[in-house]
Design an enzyme around this catalytic site. Structure first.
Site, PDB file in Angstrom:
ATOM      1  N   LYS A  38       0.865  -1.241   0.034  1.00 42.28           N
ATOM      2  CA  LYS A  38       0.018  -0.186   0.004  1.00 42.28           C
ATOM      3  C   LYS A  38       0.918   1.140  -0.081  1.00 42.28           C
ATOM      4  O   LYS A  38       2.046   1.054   0.275  1.00 42.28           O
ATOM      5  CB  LYS A  38      -0.877  -0.032   1.263  1.00 42.28           C
ATOM      6  CG  LYS A  38      -0.165   0.006   2.468  1.00 42.28           C
ATOM      7  CD  LYS A  38      -0.981  -0.136   3.713  1.00 42.28           C
ATOM      8  CE  LYS A  38      -0.306  -0.107   4.881  1.00 42.28           C
ATOM      9  NZ  LYS A  38      -0.377  -1.049   5.882  1.00 42.28           N
ATOM     10  N   ARG A 136      -9.511   0.176  15.662  1.00 44.37           N
ATOM     11  CA  ARG A 136      -9.704   0.689  14.340  1.00 44.37           C
ATOM     12  C   ARG A 136     -10.699  -0.252  13.613  1.00 44.37           C
ATOM     13  O   ARG A 136     -11.579  -0.566  14.156  1.00 44.37           O
ATOM     14  CB  ARG A 136      -8.240   0.635  13.403  1.00 44.37           C
ATOM     15  CG  ARG A 136      -8.172   1.487  12.549  1.00 44.37           C
ATOM     16  CD  ARG A 136      -6.502   1.759  12.266  1.00 44.37           C
ATOM     17  NE  ARG A 136      -5.794   0.365  11.327  1.00 44.37           N
ATOM     18  CZ  ARG A 136      -4.870   0.347  10.876  1.00 44.37           C
ATOM     19  NH1 ARG A 136      -3.843   1.385  10.970  1.00 44.37           N
ATOM     20  NH2 ARG A 136      -4.325  -0.744  10.319  1.00 44.37           N
ATOM     21  N   TYR A 265      13.724  32.060   5.621  1.00 44.59           N
ATOM     22  CA  TYR A 265      12.393  32.615   6.029  1.00 44.59           C
ATOM     23  C   TYR A 265      12.296  32.830   7.809  1.00 44.59           C
ATOM     24  O   TYR A 265      12.902  31.832   8.092  1.00 44.59           O
ATOM     25  CB  TYR A 265      11.204  31.807   5.772  1.00 44.59           C
ATOM     26  CG  TYR A 265      10.837  31.925   4.261  1.00 44.59           C
ATOM     27  CD1 TYR A 265      10.480  33.038   3.720  1.00 44.59           C
ATOM     28  CD2 TYR A 265      10.655  30.505   3.561  1.00 44.59           C
ATOM     29  CE1 TYR A 265      10.177  33.105   2.296  1.00 44.59           C
ATOM     30  CE2 TYR A 265      10.429  30.654   2.208  1.00 44.59           C
ATOM     31  CZ  TYR A 265      10.011  31.953   1.651  1.00 44.59           C
ATOM     32  OH  TYR A 265       9.685  32.091   0.280  1.00 44.59           O
ATOM     33  N   MET A 313       9.690  25.516   0.888  1.00 42.71           N
ATOM     34  CA  MET A 313       8.992  24.792  -0.190  1.00 42.71           C
ATOM     35  C   MET A 313       9.763  23.860  -1.012  1.00 42.71           C
ATOM     36  O   MET A 313       9.449  22.552  -0.962  1.00 42.71           O
ATOM     37  CB  MET A 313       7.751  25.407  -0.846  1.00 42.71           C
ATOM     38  CG  MET A 313       6.759  24.637  -1.424  1.00 42.71           C
ATOM     39  SD  MET A 313       5.465  25.296  -2.408  1.00 42.71           S
ATOM     40  CE  MET A 313       4.452  25.980  -1.033  1.00 42.71           C
TER      41      MET A 313
HETATM   42  C1  LIG Z   1       0.128  -1.812   6.677  1.00 42.41           C
HETATM   43  C2  LIG Z   1      -0.181  -3.206   7.264  1.00 42.41           C
HETATM   44  C3  LIG Z   1       0.644  -4.154   7.752  1.00 42.41           C
HETATM   45  C4  LIG Z   1       2.105  -3.906   7.644  1.00 42.41           C
HETATM   46  O1  LIG Z   1       2.475  -3.290   8.784  1.00 42.41           O
HETATM   47  P1  LIG Z   1       4.274  -3.105   8.854  1.00 42.41           P
HETATM   48  O2  LIG Z   1       4.443  -2.570  10.369  1.00 42.41           O
HETATM   49  O3  LIG Z   1       4.554  -2.009   7.958  1.00 42.41           O
HETATM   50  O4  LIG Z   1       4.606  -4.362   8.984  1.00 42.41           O
HETATM   51  C5  LIG Z   1       0.092  -5.549   7.956  1.00 42.41           C
HETATM   52  N1  LIG Z   1      -1.244  -5.546   7.915  1.00 42.41           N
HETATM   53  C6  LIG Z   1      -2.147  -4.251   7.800  1.00 42.41           C
HETATM   54  C7  LIG Z   1      -3.663  -4.537   7.706  1.00 42.41           C
HETATM   55  C8  LIG Z   1      -1.511  -3.198   7.266  1.00 42.41           C
HETATM   56  O5  LIG Z   1      -2.488  -2.250   6.692  1.00 42.41           O
END
Ligand SMILES: *Cc1c(COP(=O)(O)O)cnc(C)c1O
Length: 373
Positions: A38, A136, A265, A313
């Site tokens: 991701k 979550r 700045y 920037m």
């Molecule tokens: C990103 C993610 C992981 C991986 O986590 P790391 O700490 O980067 O190994 C595992 N499970 C889910 C659902 C995630 O979103």
């Protein structure tokens, strides 16, 4: 060729492959590693990273959003692709057209998949997300039985897996992790689980909690070369991991300023001696955080140079007074190794009060990437 940026993120594909091999060895021969790609592969480029992990033997990938899974499949990445964040009901068809595996945590998603599967005359396997303490996404443990009962009537839906996620697995022996493992084990053994793949371990758990491996592990940050707990890497395996990303720029201008001169700045830095300042075309727009103002160090030649004043920037100023012979066009390493020196994502993260994950996403996803071996 398109015009090139002065700044380059360089991703070492060999490091990605080697890190996958280390994580797979740690997980053991019977436990597949889902490579989390991701956020555009944590800034490394989702498709290139997935291909590197494939070459090292990976056949299972995780993304957050449906559009990422679609892009991965359209790049001809083979194997299982899990979409872990949920999806918009009107886009449910993509799971079928692109052979993606949905992770669900509510009834409406289950119904949308059932309806689409019926319509297409097929069925679909889903993984269910359980909230064992992250607070979550996910179904709470006390609600899982009811949820399973509710989706039982959906005849085109097969539950092929159960998953959860740890909030504190980067801390060895964390009690919340032990509790989550036991909650998850309970659910995994209670549910009519023949054929279910159970998975909960992220990188922290792979490194710290051998008892959390279940049927599969999901690794992210470790594959990109970092211990989730930051430095120093705790265990022997974490120490073998190798950062894959570096970030390089060039000097645009060099000038000598007298003592008492304000820089950038707000003039938050004022020279106390005759100072040779080099300007680099890197700013917060490029993922070089403004919190590095007056704090960051970069590598020039084989020396360290401090960031002077505020990060702008698109530009920053560095102190090269004590580095002889610095000239326009010289290479500047903002993250990576130069001679015996190194700045890594953990170092930058410490300075800005963050974690390697955020640094990698910020740099990787805001700069032109190149790949090396
Ligand atoms: C990103 C993610 C992981 C991986 O986590 P790391 O700490 O980067 O190994 C595992 N499970 C889910 C659902 C995630 O979103």
């Amino acid at each position: 060729m398109e015009p090139q940026s002065f700044n380059r993120v360089i991703v070492n594909l060999t490091a990605l492959e080697d890190n996958f091999t280390i994580v797979q060895t740690l997980a053991g021969p019977d436990v597949p590693v889902m490579a989390m790609v991701k956020a555009d592969g944590y800034g490394h480029g989702m498709v290139e990273a997935a291909r590197a992990f494939s070459r090292a033997g990976c056949s299972c990938f995780g993304v957050a959003e449906l559009r990422e899974g679609v892009a991965l499949r359209e790049a001809n990445v083979e194997g299982e692709i899990y979409v872990t964040l949920g999806f918009s009901k009107k886009e449910v068809g993509y799971f079928f057209s692109h052979t993606l595996i949905p992770v669900i945590y509510d009834l409406s998603s289950a119904r949308a998949l059932e309806k689409e599967a019926k319509h297409r005359g097929c069925n679909i396997g889903v993984h269910i997300k359980i909230d064992t303490g992250m607070s979550r996404l996910g179904i709470l443990p006390q609600e899982i039985d009811r949820f399973l009962a509710e989706i039982k009537g959906l005849e085109s839906l097969r539950v092929t897996g159960l998953m959860s996620h740890f909030p504190e697995s980067d801390i060895p022996a964390s009690p919340s992790t032990e509790r989550a493992i036991s909650t998850f084990s309970g659910i995994a053994s209670l549910s009519p689980s023949a054929g279910h793949l159970c998975h909960i371990a992220n990188s922290g758990a792979v490194l710290n909690f051998p008892g959390a491996r279940f049927d599969m592990v999901r690794a992210g940050i470790a594959l990109y070369g970092y211990d989730p707990a930051g430095k120093p890497a705790a265990g022997p395996h974490a120490r073998m991991l190798r950062p894959a990303m570096s970030f390089i720029s060039r000097i645009m201008q060099v000038k000598e300023l007298p003592a008492g001169t304000g820089i950038s700045y707000g003039h938050t830095f004022v020279t106390t001696r005759k100072t040779t300042v080099a300007v680099i075309p890197v700013g917060y727009e490029d993922g070089f955080s403004r919190h590095l103002s007056n704090r960051g160090t970069v590598l020039v030649g084989d020396r360290r140079a401090s960031v002077l004043g505020r990060v702008c920037m698109n530009m920053s100023m560095i102190d090269v007074t004590d580095i002889p012979g610095v000239k326009v066009g010289d290479e500047v390493t903002l993250m990576g190794k130069k001679g015996s020196l190194e700045v890594d994502a953990d170092d930058l993260a410490t300075l800005i009060g963050s974690i390697s994950y955020e640094v990698l996403c910020a740099l990787g996803n805001n700069n032109q990437r190149e790949y090396s071996r």
